[in-house]
Write a protein that holds these residues in place. Structure first.
Motif, mmCIF file in Angstrom:
data_model
loop_
_atom_site.group_PDB
_atom_site.id
_atom_site.type_symbol
_atom_site.label_atom_id
_atom_site.label_comp_id
_atom_site.label_asym_id
_atom_site.label_seq_id
_atom_site.Cartn_x
_atom_site.Cartn_y
_atom_site.Cartn_z
ATOM 1 N N ASP A 12 0.802 -1.213 0.000
ATOM 2 C CA ASP A 12 0.000 0.000 0.000
ATOM 3 C C ASP A 12 0.838 1.268 0.000
ATOM 4 O OD1 ASP A 12 -2.467 -1.388 0.049
ATOM 5 O OD2 ASP A 12 -2.255 -1.697 2.216
ATOM 6 N N ASN A 13 2.085 1.151 0.486
ATOM 7 C CA ASN A 13 2.939 2.337 0.531
ATOM 8 C C ASN A 13 4.410 1.935 0.553
ATOM 9 O OD1 ASN A 13 3.886 2.064 3.380
ATOM 10 N ND2 ASN A 13 1.697 2.304 3.785
ATOM 11 N N GLY A 14 5.257 2.921 0.285
ATOM 12 C CA GLY A 14 6.689 2.688 0.221
ATOM 13 C C GLY A 14 7.327 2.306 1.537
ATOM 14 N N ASP A 15 6.731 2.743 2.651
ATOM 15 C CA ASP A 15 7.292 2.400 3.961
ATOM 16 C C ASP A 15 7.328 0.894 4.182
ATOM 17 O OD1 ASP A 15 7.688 5.065 4.544
ATOM 18 O OD2 ASP A 15 5.820 5.255 5.686
ATOM 19 N N GLU A 16 6.311 0.203 3.687
ATOM 20 C CA GLU A 16 6.285 -1.258 3.816
ATOM 21 C C GLU A 16 7.503 -1.883 3.134
ATOM 22 O OE1 GLU A 16 2.575 -3.474 3.060
ATOM 23 O OE2 GLU A 16 1.629 -1.490 2.867
ATOM 24 N N LEU A 17 7.831 -1.382 1.943
ATOM 25 C CA LEU A 17 8.974 -1.916 1.218
ATOM 26 C C LEU A 17 10.283 -1.630 1.941
ATOM 27 C CD1 LEU A 17 7.946 -1.075 -2.447
ATOM 28 C CD2 LEU A 17 8.074 -3.339 -1.387
ATOM 29 N N TRP A 18 10.413 -0.407 2.483
ATOM 30 C CA TRP A 18 11.651 -0.076 3.175
ATOM 31 C C TRP A 18 11.824 -0.916 4.436
ATOM 32 C CZ3 TRP A 18 15.876 1.380 1.343
ATOM 33 C CH2 TRP A 18 15.927 2.196 0.223
ATOM 34 N N LYS A 19 10.726 -1.208 5.118
ATOM 35 C CA LYS A 19 10.829 -2.078 6.306
ATOM 36 C C LYS A 19 11.311 -3.465 5.917
ATOM 37 C CE LYS A 19 7.320 0.291 9.019
ATOM 38 N NZ LYS A 19 5.920 0.305 9.437
ATOM 39 N N ARG A 20 10.825 -3.972 4.787
ATOM 40 C CA ARG A 20 11.196 -5.321 4.334
ATOM 41 C C ARG A 20 12.609 -5.395 3.768
ATOM 42 N NH1 ARG A 20 5.844 -6.931 0.778
ATOM 43 N NH2 ARG A 20 4.364 -6.504 2.437
ATOM 44 N N TYR A 21 13.036 -4.349 3.070
ATOM 45 C CA TYR A 21 14.246 -4.464 2.253
ATOM 46 C C TYR A 21 15.369 -3.501 2.590
ATOM 47 C CZ TYR A 21 11.139 -7.366 -0.502
ATOM 48 O OH TYR A 21 10.276 -8.352 -0.907
ATOM 49 N N LYS A 22 15.245 -2.734 3.666
ATOM 50 C CA LYS A 22 16.289 -1.773 4.025
ATOM 51 C C LYS A 22 17.640 -2.462 4.211
ATOM 52 C CE LYS A 22 17.675 1.725 7.392
ATOM 53 N NZ LYS A 22 19.068 1.471 7.101
ATOM 54 N N MET A 23 17.656 -3.564 4.960
ATOM 55 C CA MET A 23 18.918 -4.254 5.218
ATOM 56 C C MET A 23 19.551 -4.735 3.910
ATOM 57 S SD MET A 23 19.784 -7.533 7.658
ATOM 58 C CE MET A 23 19.189 -6.712 9.123
ATOM 59 N N GLN A 24 18.733 -5.241 3.011
ATOM 60 C CA GLN A 24 19.230 -5.716 1.718
ATOM 61 C C GLN A 24 19.933 -4.582 0.966
ATOM 62 O OE1 GLN A 24 16.136 -7.291 -0.813
ATOM 63 N NE2 GLN A 24 17.455 -7.340 -2.598
ATOM 64 N N LEU A 25 19.299 -3.422 0.885
ATOM 65 C CA LEU A 25 19.921 -2.305 0.179
ATOM 66 C C LEU A 25 21.139 -1.750 0.913
ATOM 67 C CD1 LEU A 25 16.921 -2.205 -1.276
ATOM 68 C CD2 LEU A 25 18.088 -0.264 -2.293
ATOM 69 N N ASP A 26 21.140 -1.831 2.231
ATOM 70 C CA ASP A 26 22.319 -1.430 2.999
ATOM 71 C C ASP A 26 23.514 -2.327 2.647
ATOM 72 O OD1 ASP A 26 20.907 0.608 4.238
ATOM 73 O OD2 ASP A 26 20.611 -0.489 6.124
ATOM 74 N N TYR A 27 23.276 -3.630 2.524
ATOM 75 C CA TYR A 27 24.352 -4.554 2.129
ATOM 76 C C TYR A 27 24.817 -4.263 0.702
ATOM 77 C CZ TYR A 27 23.745 -7.435 6.311
ATOM 78 O OH TYR A 27 23.687 -7.893 7.606
ATOM 79 N N TYR A 28 23.886 -3.976 -0.188
ATOM 80 C CA TYR A 28 24.259 -3.635 -1.557
ATOM 81 C C TYR A 28 25.174 -2.415 -1.562
ATOM 82 C CZ TYR A 28 20.480 -6.605 -3.507
ATOM 83 O OH TYR A 28 19.667 -7.636 -3.864
ATOM 84 N N ALA A 29 24.779 -1.388 -0.809
ATOM 85 C CA ALA A 29 25.562 -0.153 -0.762
ATOM 86 C C ALA A 29 26.957 -0.410 -0.195
ATOM 87 C CB ALA A 29 24.829 0.898 0.063
#
Length: 188
Positions: free
Chosen positions: A144-161
């Motif tokens: 329903d919103n972008g916050d849901e995605l960031w909660k699910r995938y923040k760690m993944q993108l942090d590792y990518y970075a």
């Protein structure tokens, strides 16, 4: 006696739905292959996809799983425009594998710090802008919103970075999740 299997016409047979994971893989594959410079119309995009299928680079099932309007919406996004610019400068990288070693206690505080855990994955896309990098991840999750995605995938993108900074030697200035469900990129 041999078992008699009734004939059911194809149009009456129920078609099995493609799983969410497979649908996501279809979008990733199309976005990996598309020549962004030649996506100026729906017809041009459709022609590329049909050519990929004919060449065996994209399965017919994957081609049928994507929704053309969602691909076209992505191609009009700020993210796609930035990717196009970076591609013109040979600074666009898609579907890049990586391996990152991190202290074990970072994953789980009870694990010994001197042990290393390998994190591996494939970065959907990253590109260079100036002297820094932008990393992006495509998601087909129904949210329903972008916050849901960031909660699910923040760690993944942090590792990518973190992996990109180590591998390329440039800082990551922005992390973006492009949501096909929401039809937009969400930056962090």
């Amino acid at each position: 006696e041999p078992e008699i299997v009734p004939y059911i016409p194809k149009f009456m047979q129920q078609k099995e739905e493609m799983s969410g994971t497979a649908r996501g893989s279809a979008y990733h594959r199309v976005l990996e292959l598309l020549n962004l410079e030649k996506c100026d119309s729906a017809e041009a995009v459709q022609q590329q996809i049909e050519a990929f299928v004919r060449a065996g680079r994209l399965s017919k099932e994957y081609a049928e799983a994507i929704q053309m309007d969602k691909i076209l919406q992505f191609l009009q996004s700020d993210l796609a425009k930035r990717m196009r610019r970076s591609g013109q400068e040979n600074c666009l990288y898609r579907e890049q594998p990586f391996v990152l070693g991190i202290p074990a206690n970072r994953m789980e505080p009870d694990f010994p710090e001197e042990e290393t855990i390998l994190v591996q994955g494939i970065i959907d896309v990253y590109f260079q802008e100036g002297q820094s990098l932008v990393v992006a991840d495509y998601k087909t999750d129904k949210v329903d919103n972008g916050d849901e995605l960031w909660k699910r995938y923040k760690m993944q993108l942090d590792y990518y970075a973190e992996a990109l900074t180590q591998l390329v030697g440039l800082p990551v200035k922005e992390k973006i999740i492009y949501s096909f469900a929401l039809g937009k990129g969400i930056s962090c």
